[in-house]
Motif scaffolding. Structure first.
Motif, short mmCIF file in Angstrom:
data_model
loop_
_atom_site.label_atom_id
_atom_site.label_comp_id
_atom_site.label_asym_id
_atom_site.label_seq_id
_atom_site.Cartn_x
_atom_site.Cartn_y
_atom_site.Cartn_z
N PRO A 93 41.99 65.16 -58.70
CA PRO A 93 41.59 66.40 -58.05
C PRO A 93 42.74 67.11 -57.33
N ALA A 94 42.57 68.40 -57.24
CA ALA A 94 43.35 69.25 -56.35
C ALA A 94 42.30 69.99 -55.53
N ILE A 95 42.68 70.48 -54.37
CA ILE A 95 41.72 71.20 -53.54
C ILE A 95 42.13 72.67 -53.47
N VAL A 96 41.14 73.55 -53.58
CA VAL A 96 41.40 74.98 -53.51
C VAL A 96 41.73 75.34 -52.07
N VAL A 97 42.94 75.82 -51.86
CA VAL A 97 43.40 76.24 -50.54
C VAL A 97 43.10 77.72 -50.34
N GLU A 98 43.29 78.49 -51.42
CA GLU A 98 43.08 79.94 -51.32
C GLU A 98 42.84 80.51 -52.71
#
Length: 150
Positions: A93-98
């Motif tokens: 996973p990666a997390i949506v920052v913007e």
């Protein structure tokens, strides 16, 4: 006559001209990169001649163009066959920052991007180093893994 140093390169001698450089790792690295480039070109040439190339290309385009909508805090992962960066790894996973209001066509240094970037994703590296990268969201889908607390 040049003597050999412990790293295998000859010792500098007075016989070497003023403009001559000692062979170094940069030369070997350049040769490796050029060889890899040639291999990739040959691989692409063979692959692009396959009978199902046009069908596969069409399928990849459809997957790339498939709409998605992400929000800050969402976990995302690469769509299959869409990874064009080193991180994150497939299935991680990666997390949506913007989510950007308008896609960026060029980097902060003014260099044009290969494709518009419209999302910033955060990836956690060893040592808990949190890094944020720009991506095109068309290459991502919602993460299918599970958050665990073990």
């Amino acid at each position: 006559m040049a003597r050999s140093r412990h790293d295998g390169h000859p010792e500098p001698t007075e016989e070497r001209g003023a403009g001559e450089k000692e062979p170094g790792r940069g030369d070997a690295e350049l040769a490796r990169v050029l060889e890899q480039y040639e291999i990739e070109n040959e691989d692409y040439d063979l692959y692009s001649k396959s009978d199902d190339y046009a069908q596969r290309l069409e399928a990849m385009h459809a997957a790339y163009a498939a709409p998605n909508e992400f929000n800050q805090g969402d976990f995302v992962q690469w769509k299959p066959h869409m990874r064009n960066r080193r991180f994150p790894f497939y299935g991680r996973p990666a997390i949506v920052v913007e989510v950007l209001d308008a896609p960026l066509a060029q980097a902060a240094d003014g260099e044009l991007l290969d494709e518009p970037a419209n999302i910033r994703l955060g990836v956690l590296h060893p040592g808990d180093e949190f890094n944020v990268y720009l991506f095109n969201s068309n290459r991502f889908t919602n993460w299918t893994g599970a958050k665990t607390t073990e």
